[in-house]
Write a protein that holds these residues in place. Structure first.
Motif, short mmCIF file in Angstrom:
data_model
loop_
_atom_site.label_atom_id
_atom_site.label_comp_id
_atom_site.label_asym_id
_atom_site.label_seq_id
_atom_site.Cartn_x
_atom_site.Cartn_y
_atom_site.Cartn_z
N MET A 13 0.86 -1.20 0.00
CA MET A 13 0.00 0.00 0.00
C MET A 13 0.89 1.24 0.00
SD MET A 13 -2.85 -1.25 2.81
CE MET A 13 -1.72 -1.28 4.19
N ASP A 14 1.36 1.62 -1.17
CA ASP A 14 2.33 2.73 -1.24
C ASP A 14 1.71 3.97 -1.88
OD1 ASP A 14 4.80 3.93 -0.86
OD2 ASP A 14 5.57 3.28 -2.79
N GLY A 15 2.23 5.12 -1.47
CA GLY A 15 1.83 6.39 -2.11
C GLY A 15 1.01 7.32 -1.24
N ASN A 16 0.87 6.99 0.04
CA ASN A 16 0.08 7.87 0.94
C ASN A 16 0.69 9.26 1.04
OD1 ASN A 16 -1.45 5.65 1.52
ND2 ASN A 16 -0.61 5.31 3.57
N GLY A 17 2.02 9.32 1.16
CA GLY A 17 2.70 10.60 1.33
C GLY A 17 2.54 11.48 0.10
N ARG A 18 2.71 10.88 -1.08
CA ARG A 18 2.58 11.65 -2.32
C ARG A 18 1.13 12.06 -2.57
NH1 ARG A 18 5.29 7.38 -5.76
NH2 ARG A 18 5.03 6.24 -3.80
N TRP A 19 0.19 11.21 -2.14
CA TRP A 19 -1.24 11.56 -2.25
C TRP A 19 -1.50 12.84 -1.46
CZ3 TRP A 19 -5.19 12.34 1.23
CH2 TRP A 19 -6.50 12.28 0.74
N ALA A 64 12.95 3.91 10.18
CA ALA A 64 13.96 4.97 10.16
C ALA A 64 13.33 6.31 9.77
CB ALA A 64 15.06 4.60 9.18
N ARG A 65 12.03 6.35 9.56
CA ARG A 65 11.37 7.63 9.23
C ARG A 65 11.29 8.52 10.47
NH1 ARG A 65 6.57 6.58 4.78
NH2 ARG A 65 7.86 5.39 3.34
N PRO A 66 11.03 9.83 10.27
CA PRO A 66 10.96 10.74 11.43
C PRO A 66 9.92 10.29 12.46
CG PRO A 66 10.88 11.96 9.36
CD PRO A 66 10.79 10.52 9.00
#
Ligand code: IPE
Ligand code: IPE
Ligand code: MG
Length: 227
Positions: A13-19, A64-66
């Motif tokens: 399930m990728d792309g939440n940040g770009r959405w 490793a994300r903020p």
């Protein structure tokens, strides 16, 4: 839905940040929209007759994300486990989690275990959420487990020791959000999976978009190396 239905579907399930970015919203808003879509899509996937649905929610590498982003994600997982275990139970869906529990904060882990326990008798389908999961790490862990138990390394013992133990291999692996890579998801289990990539960001990956993936799956000729 007609045609061949995959028994086991996995979704990166990728792309939440770009959405979110596209809408000038904070990344957390993208994850919220992703969770809402995950709830609708998983219902739809089981309604299509799929028995096993395995969703990549957070990789071991994502840790490793903020901290701010991780806090937002873990808060969403808590909300999901506390609010959706009961509806899943009513639908006969067993909830499982895959990954290293040590990478998950204690409060999330507790809710995760309670949700698994509450839904454990579900027989209509198995919904697995990969959180703090890495395919390589899971393979190494499974090897260690067999060594510790002194069990011979056979294909059967090995598959059973993976966190997906007891599940059939993945038939259809979908990745949303434009990237075309596995990002350390189900490396062993997806050996013969049909791969399907969608350019849609996950919050936009509708039930109809999933139906297109199913239709494409039904058209594929799975040879498994044979003629
Ligand atoms: C997927 O969305 C969800 C997680 C990895 C937690 P991303 O957060 O990776 O979204 P993009 O790829 O930055 O758009
Ligand atoms: C894969 O997405 C992990 C999940 C969707 C949970 P990433 O956004 O972490 O993958 P990369 O970094 O683009 O490979
Ligand atoms: Mg991403």
């Amino acid at each position: 839905m007609s045609g061949k239905i995959p028994r086991h579907v996995a979704v990166i399930m990728d792309g939440n940040g770009r959405w979110a970015k596209k809408r000038l919203l904070p990344r957390a808003a993208g994850h919220r929209a992703g969770l809402t879509r995950m709830i609708g899509l998983s219902d739809h996937i089981f309604a299509c007759g799929v028995e096993y649905c395995t969703l990549f929610a957070l990789s071991a590498e994502n840790l490793a994300r903020p901290k701010e982003e991780l806090d937002a994600l873990f808060a969403l997982f808590c909300e999901y486990f506390s609010e959706y275990a009961e509806p899943l139970k009513e639908k006969g869906i067993r909830l499982k989690t895959l990954g290293d529990p040590a990478l998950v904060p204690e409060n999330v882990r507790k809710l995760m275990r309670e949700a698994e326990e509450k839904t454990r008798l579900g027989e209509r389908g198995t919904l697995s959420l990969a959180i703090g999961y890495g395919g390589r790490q899971d393979i190494v862990r499974a090897c260690g487990l067999l060594a510790q138990k002194g069990e011979p390394v056979t294909a059967e013992n090995f598959a059973a020791a993976l966190s997906t133990g007891g599940m059939p291999a993945v038939d259809l692996l979908i990745r949303t959000g434009k990237e075309k890579r596995l990002s350390n998801f189900l490396l062993y289990e997806a050996a013969y999976a049909e791969l399907y990539f969608s350019d849609l960001y996950f919050p936009d990956f509708s039930d109809e978009a999933f139906d297109s993936a199913l239709a494409e799956f039904a058209r594929r000729d799975r040879r498994f190396g044979k003629l």
